[in-house]
Design a protein around this motif. Structure first.
Motif, PDB file in Angstrom:
ATOM      1  N   LEU A   1       0.872  -1.108  -0.387  1.00  8.85           N
ATOM      2  CA  LEU A   1       0.028   0.194  -0.002  1.00  8.85           C
ATOM      3  C   LEU A   1       0.891   1.607   0.229  1.00  8.85           C
ATOM      4  O   LEU A   1       1.535   1.444   0.538  1.00  8.85           O
TER       5      LEU A   1
ATOM      6  N   ILE B   1      -6.016  10.444   3.649  1.00  5.53           N
ATOM      7  CA  ILE B   1      -6.214   9.129   2.468  1.00  5.53           C
ATOM      8  C   ILE B   1      -7.885   8.689   2.136  1.00  5.53           C
ATOM      9  O   ILE B   1      -8.494   9.175   2.693  1.00  5.53           O
TER      10      ILE B   1
ATOM     11  N   SER C   1      -8.720   9.114  -2.012  1.00  7.64           N
ATOM     12  CA  SER C   1      -9.573   9.155  -3.823  1.00  7.64           C
ATOM     13  C   SER C   1      -7.701   8.515  -4.214  1.00  7.64           C
ATOM     14  O   SER C   1      -7.588   7.683  -5.257  1.00  7.64           O
TER      15      SER C   1
ATOM     16  N   PHE D   1      -5.251   7.909  -2.660  1.00  5.50           N
ATOM     17  CA  PHE D   1      -4.936   6.331  -2.364  1.00  5.50           C
ATOM     18  C   PHE D   1      -5.679   5.194  -2.419  1.00  5.50           C
ATOM     19  O   PHE D   1      -4.479   4.475  -3.019  1.00  5.50           O
ATOM     20  N   LEU D   2      -6.393   4.894  -2.626  1.00  8.06           N
ATOM     21  CA  LEU D   2      -6.829   4.196  -3.113  1.00  8.06           C
ATOM     22  C   LEU D   2      -6.884   4.311  -5.293  1.00  8.06           C
ATOM     23  O   LEU D   2      -6.288   3.169  -5.592  1.00  8.06           O
ATOM     24  N   ASP D   3      -6.792   5.361  -5.762  1.00 10.04           N
ATOM     25  CA  ASP D   3      -6.139   5.156  -7.106  1.00 10.04           C
ATOM     26  C   ASP D   3      -4.548   4.293  -7.439  1.00 10.04           C
ATOM     27  O   ASP D   3      -4.618   3.245  -7.961  1.00 10.04           O
TER      28      ASP D   3
ATOM     29  N   ASN E   1      -3.385   2.306  -4.590  1.00  5.54           N
ATOM     30  CA  ASN E   1      -3.287   0.907  -4.592  1.00  5.54           C
ATOM     31  C   ASN E   1      -4.830   0.654  -5.137  1.00  5.54           C
ATOM     32  O   ASN E   1      -5.639  -0.834  -5.108  1.00  5.54           O
ATOM     33  N   SER E   2      -4.814  -0.047  -6.510  1.00  2.00           N
ATOM     34  CA  SER E   2      -6.649   0.072  -7.168  1.00  2.00           C
ATOM     35  C   SER E   2      -5.670  -0.665  -7.157  1.00  2.00           C
ATOM     36  O   SER E   2      -6.683  -1.793  -7.980  1.00  2.00           O
TER      37      SER E   2
ATOM     38  N   SER F   1      -7.079  -2.514  -4.485  1.00  4.19           N
ATOM     39  CA  SER F   1      -8.959  -1.753  -3.970  1.00  4.19           C
ATOM     40  C   SER F   1      -9.900  -2.897  -4.230  1.00  4.19           C
ATOM     41  O   SER F   1      -9.445  -3.762  -4.541  1.00  4.19           O
ATOM     42  N   ASN F   2     -10.464  -2.550  -3.250  1.00  3.93           N
ATOM     43  CA  ASN F   2     -11.760  -3.420  -2.708  1.00  3.93           C
ATOM     44  C   ASN F   2     -12.356  -2.840  -2.032  1.00  3.93           C
ATOM     45  O   ASN F   2     -12.661  -2.027  -1.067  1.00  3.93           O
TER      46      ASN F   2
ATOM     47  N   LEU G   1     -10.658  -2.331   2.110  1.00  5.38           N
ATOM     48  CA  LEU G   1      -8.842  -2.070   1.543  1.00  5.38           C
ATOM     49  C   LEU G   1      -8.949  -0.770   3.085  1.00  5.38           C
ATOM     50  O   LEU G   1      -7.966  -1.521   3.470  1.00  5.38           O
ATOM     51  N   ILE G   2      -9.505   0.082   3.491  1.00  4.60           N
ATOM     52  CA  ILE G   2     -10.203   0.635   4.050  1.00  4.60           C
ATOM     53  C   ILE G   2      -9.250   0.045   5.671  1.00  4.60           C
ATOM     54  O   ILE G   2      -8.989  -0.098   6.781  1.00  4.60           O
TER      55      ILE G   2
END
Length: 395
Positions: free
Chosen positions: A248, A299, A301, A303-305, A307-308, A311-312, A315-316
């Motif tokens: 991550l 954290i 979008s 962060f999510l991008d 770690n795409s 991502s699910n 994830l958080i």
């Protein structure tokens, strides 16, 4: 001695106990003669792009000092056997000449690594050998105390520069500070600091950090944790958390000093941060711990991008669970070496390995210190090992 055969554009070398293969073009490109490598600078002078892709040797032979290859135009190359072994790529022959690293916990307090300022500052070979011992100690344990340092900024700065030149940041070059909020950082307060590494918002965090307590009327204690040891426990006890923190990308920032410095540091998209645990991609060996909860950025979008691939919907929660597992190890009494610093004894930390913190305090606490780049201190160690331990250069 090694045996060689020629077949299909490849030289095969028997370098006991393994057989290595070397492409002709690779060997020609890595000729070590003084026409191809400058004898002083050790830089390549050969024009790689003038070598024909289908180049073949005229002949090759074994000698006591290495493999001898004669190329077109009677150009002779000599490749020492140990050099071939060190640079074998098919297969790679893994061989580490670095001293073994020792992982530690709170029990290190029984015999903490310590060197002498007087020895390090001696002139000539004697001082250089003491410097080699000091840097090797830092490599082995990730930190070291230095006893007998005069409790002055000038003596401390001289000690830092004994390693290499100082790395200047937005905090300055050599710094002296107390709890006056002279900089926009919690270190410049009397608040307690949980263990962390510095410069997580840099692409290249500082390699070493040296502290020296000059004078004090407080009872603040310093806390040190071996991040490599903590990571090994995380890997054993919570492998999924270890995997997450190795992959991550966590964003970081530093903007508290903007009003005076004008700098805002942050890890931007597309990198959007760095993993807590970084590994050598060839060996999977852990090489860096990068963790500072104070400087962790929001954290969202980005962060999510970044770690795409991971991502699910969970994830958080998984991220916070992994952090909790790591924090529990870092916070345990078994992991923490707690020590009261004193004037006259400096401490240097490998900022890529050892986390540091302190307890809250009242009263006066005057510190000084500086950063040294990771490349610089490792290069200094390599140079000293080459001088005194006959370690090879890169060529």
């Amino acid at each position: 001695m090694a045996d060689w055969t020629v077949a299909s554009g490849i030289l095969w070398k028997r370098i006991n106990p393994k057989t290595s293969r070397f492409d002709y073009i690779w060997l020609r490109d890595h000729c070590l003669c003084t026409s191809c490598v400058h004898p002083k600078t050790k830089q390549r002078m050969l024009n790689t792009f003038e070598i024909p892709n289908n180049i073949k040797p005229l002949r090759a032979d074994n000698r006591q000092d290495g493999l001898v290859v004669v190329w077109p135009h009677e150009h002779e190359s000599v490749y020492p056997w140990e050099w071939l072994k060190r640079h074998s790529y098919d297969p790679p022959i893994v061989q580490s000449s670095q001293p073994q690293q020792v992982l530690w916990n709170a029990q290190i307090s029984n015999s903490p690594p310590t060197v002498s300022y007087e020895d390090i500052m001696k002139p000539g070979e004697q001082g250089d050998r003491a410097l080699l011992h000091w840097l090797s100690t830092i490599h082995t344990y990730g930190f070291s105390f230095i006893s007998g340092v005069p409790p002055t900024p000038s003596a401390t700065e001289t000690l830092v520069r004994r390693i290499a030149f100082i790395r200047e940041t937005h905090y300055g070059a050599f710094w002296e500070f107390t709890s006056d909020l002279g900089k926009g950082d919690t270190a410049y307060t009397n608040l307690g600091l949980d263990v962390h590494t510095d410069n997580t918002y840099f692409t290249d965090p500082s390699g070493l950090q040296l502290f020296h307590l000059l004078d004090h009327s407080s009872d603040s204690q310093t806390i040190l944790v071996d991040g490599f040891h903590a990571a090994s426990l995380l890997r054993s006890n919570h492998p999924s958390s270890y995997h997450l923190l190795s992959n991550l990308r966590i964003p970081s920032h530093a903007s508290g000093d903007f009003s005076s410095s004008g700098y805002i540091f942050r890890t931007e998209h597309p990198t959007a941060g760095y993993p807590v645990l970084t590994h050598n991609p060839s060996t999977d060996q852990l090489v860096q711990v990068r963790w500072n909860n104070y400087d962790r950025a929001p954290i969202g979008s980005t962060f999510l991008d970044a770690n795409s691939a991971l991502s699910n919907a969970k994830l958080i929660p998984k991220f916070y669970s992994a952090l909790s597992h790591f924090h529990a190890i870092l916070s345990s009494d078994e992991s923490r070496y707690v020590v009261q610093l004193k004037p006259g004894t400096a401490v240097v930390l490998d900022n890529h390995r050892v986390l540091h913190g302190r307890t809250a305090f009242t009263g006066r606490r005057r510190m000084c210190g500086a950063y040294v780049g990771a490349d610089e201190w490792r290069a200094r160690l390599a140079g000293l090992r080459f001088t005194f331990e006959d370690e090879p250069r890169s060529v």
